[in-house]
Design a protein around this motif. Structure first.
Motif, mmCIF file in Angstrom:
data_model
loop_
_atom_site.group_PDB
_atom_site.id
_atom_site.type_symbol
_atom_site.label_atom_id
_atom_site.label_comp_id
_atom_site.label_asym_id
_atom_site.label_seq_id
_atom_site.Cartn_x
_atom_site.Cartn_y
_atom_site.Cartn_z
ATOM 1 N N MET A 1 2.984 32.745 14.679
ATOM 2 C CA MET A 1 4.238 33.165 14.061
ATOM 3 C C MET A 1 5.389 32.799 15.003
ATOM 4 O O MET A 1 5.319 33.041 16.194
ATOM 5 N N THR A 2 6.412 32.177 14.446
ATOM 6 C CA THR A 2 7.561 31.771 15.269
ATOM 7 C C THR A 2 8.422 32.981 15.604
ATOM 8 O O THR A 2 8.299 34.035 14.986
ATOM 9 N N ASP A 3 9.300 32.780 16.564
ATOM 10 C CA ASP A 3 10.217 33.860 16.915
ATOM 11 C C ASP A 3 11.088 34.236 15.717
ATOM 12 O O ASP A 3 11.340 35.413 15.481
ATOM 13 N N GLU A 4 11.551 33.210 14.958
ATOM 14 C CA GLU A 4 12.381 33.510 13.788
ATOM 15 C C GLU A 4 11.587 34.298 12.754
ATOM 16 O O GLU A 4 12.112 35.223 12.149
ATOM 17 N N ALA A 5 10.332 33.952 12.561
ATOM 18 C CA ALA A 5 9.492 34.681 11.603
ATOM 19 C C ALA A 5 9.284 36.125 12.062
ATOM 20 O O ALA A 5 9.297 37.052 11.245
ATOM 21 N N LYS A 6 9.094 36.316 13.360
ATOM 22 C CA LYS A 6 8.942 37.678 13.889
ATOM 23 C C LYS A 6 10.222 38.479 13.669
ATOM 24 O O LYS A 6 10.173 39.652 13.282
ATOM 25 N N LEU A 7 11.363 37.848 13.937
ATOM 26 C CA LEU A 7 12.638 38.548 13.747
ATOM 27 C C LEU A 7 12.875 38.851 12.268
ATOM 28 O O LEU A 7 13.408 39.912 11.931
ATOM 29 N N LEU A 8 12.460 37.944 11.387
ATOM 30 C CA LEU A 8 12.586 38.196 9.945
ATOM 31 C C LEU A 8 11.723 39.393 9.549
ATOM 32 O O LEU A 8 12.163 40.257 8.788
ATOM 33 N N ASP A 9 10.516 39.475 10.088
ATOM 34 C CA ASP A 9 9.645 40.624 9.809
ATOM 35 C C ASP A 9 10.267 41.921 10.325
ATOM 36 O O ASP A 9 10.195 42.956 9.656
ATOM 37 N N ILE A 10 10.860 41.855 11.510
ATOM 38 C CA ILE A 10 11.523 43.044 12.056
ATOM 39 C C ILE A 10 12.673 43.452 11.139
ATOM 40 O O ILE A 10 12.840 44.633 10.820
ATOM 41 N N PHE A 11 13.472 42.471 10.685
ATOM 42 C CA PHE A 11 14.577 42.784 9.767
ATOM 43 C C PHE A 11 14.043 43.476 8.516
ATOM 44 O O PHE A 11 14.589 44.501 8.095
ATOM 45 N N LYS A 12 12.998 42.912 7.906
ATOM 46 C CA LYS A 12 12.446 43.493 6.680
ATOM 47 C C LYS A 12 11.969 44.924 6.906
ATOM 48 O O LYS A 12 12.192 45.807 6.069
ATOM 49 N N THR A 13 11.325 45.163 8.031
ATOM 50 C CA THR A 13 10.816 46.498 8.345
ATOM 51 C C THR A 13 11.953 47.491 8.522
ATOM 52 O O THR A 13 11.942 48.583 7.953
ATOM 53 N N VAL A 14 12.942 47.095 9.307
ATOM 54 C CA VAL A 14 14.068 47.996 9.570
ATOM 55 C C VAL A 14 14.887 48.204 8.298
ATOM 56 O O VAL A 14 15.274 49.335 7.978
ATOM 57 N N ALA A 15 15.136 47.127 7.546
ATOM 58 C CA ALA A 15 15.918 47.245 6.307
ATOM 59 C C ALA A 15 15.215 48.160 5.304
ATOM 60 O O ALA A 15 15.860 48.966 4.639
ATOM 61 N N ALA A 16 13.896 48.052 5.217
ATOM 62 C CA ALA A 16 13.135 48.911 4.300
ATOM 63 C C ALA A 16 13.257 50.375 4.701
ATOM 64 O O ALA A 16 13.402 51.249 3.851
ATOM 65 N N ARG A 17 13.206 50.632 6.012
ATOM 66 C CA ARG A 17 13.316 52.014 6.493
ATOM 67 C C ARG A 17 14.722 52.565 6.237
ATOM 68 O O ARG A 17 14.884 53.684 5.760
ATOM 69 N N VAL A 18 15.744 51.768 6.509
ATOM 70 C CA VAL A 18 17.131 52.226 6.364
ATOM 71 C C VAL A 18 17.515 52.341 4.889
ATOM 72 O O VAL A 18 18.114 53.335 4.476
ATOM 73 N N ASP A 19 17.192 51.320 4.092
ATOM 74 C CA ASP A 19 17.644 51.269 2.705
ATOM 75 C C ASP A 19 16.636 51.888 1.732
ATOM 76 O O ASP A 19 16.894 51.954 0.534
ATOM 77 N N LYS A 20 15.483 52.313 2.261
ATOM 78 C CA LYS A 20 14.455 53.015 1.482
ATOM 79 C C LYS A 20 13.957 52.208 0.288
ATOM 80 O O LYS A 20 13.729 52.732 -0.808
ATOM 81 N N ARG A 21 13.794 50.896 0.509
ATOM 82 C CA ARG A 21 13.161 50.022 -0.484
ATOM 83 C C ARG A 21 12.647 48.792 0.250
ATOM 84 O O ARG A 21 13.061 48.510 1.381
ATOM 85 N N GLN A 22 11.756 48.066 -0.380
ATOM 86 C CA GLN A 22 11.145 46.901 0.252
ATOM 87 C C GLN A 22 11.971 45.644 -0.002
ATOM 88 O O GLN A 22 12.708 45.559 -0.987
#
Length: 83
Positions: free
Chosen positions: A1-22
């Protein structure tokens, strides 16, 4: 997994937690405002990413963030600067 892919996964995880949707279809080219994320939630997402990754994104850089890729690249730059 590239660094950009890892950061995208982190964004998705954090956004899901904050915005309460996937965000399964988010890509680096996704425009942040098109995702339905309001400015308050976006600031929370950025704040959580800063805290978890132990970086700081200057406020003046935030206006340049149009796409998720813009944010991931900015986070990557800050991580590289602190390494």
């Amino acid at each position: 997994m590239t660094d950009e892919a890892k950061l995208l996964d982190i964004f998705k995880t954090v956004a899901a937690r904050v915005d309460k949707r996937q965000f399964p279809n988010v890509t680096m080219d996704s425009v942040i405002t098109d995702l339905g994320i309001d400015s308050l939630s976006m600031m929370q997402i950025i704040g959580e990413m800063e805290t978890s990754l132990k970086i700081m994104i200057p406020d003046e850089d935030l206006v340049e963030l149009i796409t998720v890729g813009d944010l991931c690249r900015k986070v990557g730059e800050r991580l590289s600067a602190t390494a």
